[in-house]
Design a protein around this motif. Sequence first.
Motif, PDB file in Angstrom:
ATOM      1  N   ALA A 199       0.825  -1.200   0.000  1.00 47.25           N
ATOM      2  CA  ALA A 199       0.000   0.000   0.000  1.00 47.25           C
ATOM      3  C   ALA A 199       0.861   1.253   0.000  1.00 47.25           C
ATOM      4  CB  ALA A 199      -0.921  -0.001   1.220  1.00 47.25           C
ATOM      5  N   ALA A 200       2.097   1.133   0.452  1.00 43.60           N
ATOM      6  CA  ALA A 200       3.024   2.265   0.415  1.00 43.60           C
ATOM      7  C   ALA A 200       3.527   2.479  -1.003  1.00 43.60           C
ATOM      8  CB  ALA A 200       4.192   2.006   1.362  1.00 43.60           C
ATOM      9  N   ASP A 201       3.916   3.699  -1.305  1.00 42.22           N
ATOM     10  CA  ASP A 201       4.452   3.997  -2.626  1.00 42.22           C
ATOM     11  C   ASP A 201       5.861   3.445  -2.757  1.00 42.22           C
ATOM     12  OD1 ASP A 201       2.888   7.260  -2.656  1.00 42.22           O
ATOM     13  OD2 ASP A 201       2.154   5.327  -3.402  1.00 42.22           O
ATOM     14  N   GLY A 202       6.255   3.213  -4.009  1.00 43.58           N
ATOM     15  CA  GLY A 202       7.638   2.809  -4.249  1.00 43.58           C
ATOM     16  C   GLY A 202       7.739   1.471  -4.922  1.00 43.58           C
ATOM     17  N   PRO A 203       8.708   1.306  -5.830  1.00 43.27           N
ATOM     18  CA  PRO A 203       8.849   0.056  -6.582  1.00 43.27           C
ATOM     19  C   PRO A 203       9.250  -1.121  -5.713  1.00 43.27           C
ATOM     20  CG  PRO A 203      10.695   1.531  -7.014  1.00 43.27           C
ATOM     21  CD  PRO A 203       9.699   2.324  -6.238  1.00 43.27           C
ATOM     22  N   ASP A 204       9.999  -0.888  -4.643  1.00 43.44           N
ATOM     23  CA  ASP A 204      10.455  -2.000  -3.816  1.00 43.44           C
ATOM     24  C   ASP A 204       9.288  -2.675  -3.110  1.00 43.44           C
ATOM     25  OD1 ASP A 204      13.080  -1.696  -4.557  1.00 43.44           O
ATOM     26  OD2 ASP A 204      13.593  -0.431  -2.844  1.00 43.44           O
ATOM     27  N   SER A 205       8.351  -1.889  -2.570  1.00 39.49           N
ATOM     28  CA  SER A 205       7.212  -2.485  -1.865  1.00 39.49           C
ATOM     29  C   SER A 205       6.339  -3.278  -2.826  1.00 39.49           C
ATOM     30  CB  SER A 205       6.395  -1.410  -1.152  1.00 39.49           C
ATOM     31  OG  SER A 205       5.904  -0.447  -2.067  1.00 39.49           O
ATOM     32  N   PHE A 206       6.139  -2.779  -4.047  1.00 43.78           N
ATOM     33  CA  PHE A 206       5.357  -3.525  -5.027  1.00 43.78           C
ATOM     34  C   PHE A 206       6.064  -4.817  -5.401  1.00 43.78           C
ATOM     35  CE2 PHE A 206       4.439  -4.732  -9.409  1.00 43.78           C
ATOM     36  CZ  PHE A 206       3.059  -4.870  -9.362  1.00 43.78           C
ATOM     37  N   SER A 207       7.371  -4.761  -5.597  1.00 49.95           N
ATOM     38  CA  SER A 207       8.123  -5.944  -5.980  1.00 49.95           C
ATOM     39  C   SER A 207       8.043  -7.015  -4.897  1.00 49.95           C
ATOM     40  CB  SER A 207       9.578  -5.578  -6.263  1.00 49.95           C
ATOM     41  OG  SER A 207      10.293  -6.704  -6.738  1.00 49.95           O
ATOM     42  N   MET A 208       8.107  -6.614  -3.638  1.00 51.66           N
ATOM     43  CA  MET A 208       8.024  -7.593  -2.555  1.00 51.66           C
ATOM     44  C   MET A 208       6.629  -8.188  -2.445  1.00 51.66           C
ATOM     45  SD  MET A 208      10.994  -8.058  -1.614  1.00 51.66           S
ATOM     46  CE  MET A 208      11.572  -7.525  -3.234  1.00 51.66           C
ATOM     47  N   TRP A 209       5.601  -7.393  -2.706  1.00 47.19           N
ATOM     48  CA  TRP A 209       4.243  -7.928  -2.757  1.00 47.19           C
ATOM     49  C   TRP A 209       4.164  -9.005  -3.832  1.00 47.19           C
ATOM     50  CZ3 TRP A 209      -0.358  -4.949  -5.305  1.00 47.19           C
ATOM     51  CH2 TRP A 209      -1.520  -5.737  -5.241  1.00 47.19           C
ATOM     52  N   GLN A 210       4.720  -8.720  -5.003  1.00 47.11           N
ATOM     53  CA  GLN A 210       4.691  -9.708  -6.069  1.00 47.11           C
ATOM     54  C   GLN A 210       5.476 -10.962  -5.684  1.00 47.11           C
ATOM     55  OE1 GLN A 210       2.897 -10.039  -8.647  1.00 47.11           O
ATOM     56  NE2 GLN A 210       3.925 -11.887  -9.415  1.00 47.11           N
ATOM     57  N   ASN A 211       6.604 -10.808  -5.017  1.00 53.59           N
ATOM     58  CA  ASN A 211       7.346 -11.984  -4.556  1.00 53.59           C
ATOM     59  C   ASN A 211       6.508 -12.819  -3.599  1.00 53.59           C
ATOM     60  OD1 ASN A 211      10.055 -12.196  -5.718  1.00 53.59           O
ATOM     61  ND2 ASN A 211      10.432 -10.189  -4.825  1.00 53.59           N
ATOM     62  N   ALA A 212       5.744 -12.157  -2.731  1.00 53.48           N
ATOM     63  CA  ALA A 212       4.874 -12.902  -1.818  1.00 53.48           C
ATOM     64  C   ALA A 212       3.759 -13.612  -2.581  1.00 53.48           C
ATOM     65  CB  ALA A 212       4.288 -11.956  -0.768  1.00 53.48           C
ATOM     66  N   GLU A 213       3.228 -12.982  -3.632  1.00 54.55           N
ATOM     67  CA  GLU A 213       2.222 -13.643  -4.465  1.00 54.55           C
ATOM     68  C   GLU A 213       2.820 -14.880  -5.138  1.00 54.55           C
ATOM     69  OE1 GLU A 213      -0.911 -13.016  -4.774  1.00 54.55           O
ATOM     70  OE2 GLU A 213      -1.226 -10.940  -4.120  1.00 54.55           O
ATOM     71  N   VAL A 214       4.078 -14.787  -5.568  1.00 57.70           N
ATOM     72  CA  VAL A 214       4.758 -15.943  -6.167  1.00 57.70           C
ATOM     73  C   VAL A 214       4.849 -17.072  -5.149  1.00 57.70           C
ATOM     74  CG1 VAL A 214       6.947 -16.813  -7.065  1.00 57.70           C
ATOM     75  CG2 VAL A 214       6.068 -14.619  -7.870  1.00 57.70           C
ATOM     76  N   VAL A 215       5.262 -16.768  -3.934  1.00 53.69           N
ATOM     77  CA  VAL A 215       5.390 -17.798  -2.901  1.00 53.69           C
ATOM     78  C   VAL A 215       4.044 -18.471  -2.658  1.00 53.69           C
ATOM     79  CG1 VAL A 215       5.905 -18.217  -0.471  1.00 53.69           C
ATOM     80  CG2 VAL A 215       7.382 -16.698  -1.807  1.00 53.69           C
ATOM     81  N   ALA A 216       2.980 -17.666  -2.547  1.00 51.99           N
ATOM     82  CA  ALA A 216       1.654 -18.225  -2.283  1.00 51.99           C
ATOM     83  C   ALA A 216       1.174 -19.108  -3.427  1.00 51.99           C
ATOM     84  CB  ALA A 216       0.659 -17.089  -2.039  1.00 51.99           C
ATOM     85  N   ARG A 217       1.361 -18.639  -4.676  1.00 51.06           N
ATOM     86  CA  ARG A 217       0.883 -19.432  -5.809  1.00 51.06           C
ATOM     87  C   ARG A 217       1.791 -20.619  -6.066  1.00 51.06           C
ATOM     88  NH1 ARG A 217      -3.084 -17.670  -9.403  1.00 51.06           N
ATOM     89  NH2 ARG A 217      -3.465 -16.114  -7.792  1.00 51.06           N
ATOM     90  N   ALA A 218       3.082 -20.491  -5.789  1.00 52.03           N
ATOM     91  CA  ALA A 218       3.985 -21.628  -5.956  1.00 52.03           C
ATOM     92  C   ALA A 218       3.615 -22.757  -5.008  1.00 52.03           C
ATOM     93  CB  ALA A 218       5.433 -21.197  -5.722  1.00 52.03           C
ATOM     94  N   GLU A 219       3.211 -22.401  -3.791  1.00 51.03           N
ATOM     95  CA  GLU A 219       2.791 -23.432  -2.837  1.00 51.03           C
ATOM     96  C   GLU A 219       1.632 -24.235  -3.415  1.00 51.03           C
ATOM     97  OE1 GLU A 219       0.485 -25.327   0.274  1.00 51.03           O
ATOM     98  OE2 GLU A 219      -0.192 -23.578  -0.859  1.00 51.03           O
ATOM     99  N   ARG A 220       0.676 -23.578  -4.040  1.00 56.94           N
ATOM    100  CA  ARG A 220      -0.450 -24.271  -4.667  1.00 56.94           C
ATOM    101  C   ARG A 220       0.008 -25.051  -5.896  1.00 56.94           C
ATOM    102  NH1 ARG A 220      -5.160 -20.460  -6.159  1.00 56.94           N
ATOM    103  NH2 ARG A 220      -5.976 -22.475  -6.853  1.00 56.94           N
ATOM    104  N   TYR A 221       0.925 -24.446  -6.666  1.00 61.20           N
ATOM    105  CA  TYR A 221       1.391 -25.081  -7.893  1.00 61.20           C
ATOM    106  C   TYR A 221       2.059 -26.415  -7.605  1.00 61.20           C
ATOM    107  CZ  TYR A 221       4.185 -25.939 -12.073  1.00 61.20           C
ATOM    108  OH  TYR A 221       4.757 -26.521 -13.160  1.00 61.20           O
TER     109      TYR A 221
END
Length: 418
Positions: A199-221
Amino acid sequence: MLVHQLGGPGDFDPLLERIGSARVVMLGEASHGTHDYYRLREQLTRRLIAEQGFSFVAVEGDWPDCDRVHRSVTAMPGGIVDPLAALERFERWPTWMWANGEVAQFCMWLRTWNLDRPESGRAGFHGLDVYSLWESMQAIFDYLGEEEPATLEAAQEAYRCFEPYGRRIEEYGVASRFVSARCEEEVVRLLARMREHAAADGPDSFSMWQNAEVVARAERYYRAMVGGGPQSWNVRDTHMADTLDRLLDHYGPESKAVVWAHNTHIGDARATDMADDGMINIGQLARERLGDDNVVLVGFGCYQGNVIAASRWGAPLEVMAVPPARPGSLEHRFHESLPEQALLVFDAAERPDWLTGTLDHRAIGVVYDPSFEQWGNYVPTRLGERYDAFVWCDETTALKPLPATTMPGELETYPAGV
């Protein structure tokens, strides 16, 4: 339907006219190892960025590896100056998919183009895929260790859940079928924390959110993968479509995306026998979510030539001969009727039988056996429904890989290697 001979980047004008105001253009490939597909794709993408204001390129690659390239091409602080060096750090087999001379040429052009523009107007380079569980976890550790040490515990809990299975994460998928070994709860907690940070501005926070989405979807995959069948494919392509949606939101309401992926991902699955097996893909999902007018799908194909592939999953790459397409196939028909390189742009007014009927259409993965040509390697396709346009190369040459250190990858994808 319009047919145009291709000789250079300027010959893509009819396709740019067809793209018009579309928000997403997906550019395919009939293999992951063909120079001509990559060269033509990057030529077209340059024009989409420079002339039509496309915001980013999203590829069938891992988020952390592509984020390193993104930081290079957008000249972010701390990023690698030379995009070639960033690409040479790709480690996951098959490295040649993105660590190759053709992608390097495009990324060097993109950095030069971006340096003449303000940071807010620079075009990015991002990965859509789901495989990078460990790499994404490490990126989260590194970020939280510096920015939010108090949140590090959630990431450590998720890591400890996966740690007994080591780098062979598919063993976690096997174990979860027989014992209470699921890491889902820990991953969901981690994802919730990272969404708060995003929710904070900045490319780093968005990138880490996406990394967390990868971890969550990889667990299902990985849980789905060991069960066989199409479910793991659907988890993967849904993740890629969701990532594309997040990127479009992140870049803003006027943003536009170019997607590079295999034909089996970008060509609408409903126009193939994939649908009969219960499979979906990113091309289908983009049309359903954004509307047909906002999405242009472009397939690629060839009659014969050479390709880089491997004889089995994880094996060293080889330059292999692609034999002439089998009689009756789409490629055989185009060989007899089209110039050496051609662009076909489809419209609703003219629909010959070969555009609406079902024809075999070749698909080569990272694992390839030319001797199977008479029995496999083809996808029954209604071409005019699967794509909006098609790029034809009668004879092709092999991709030029960069030197890279290959690390073991996951079990073979479903279907094989695409």
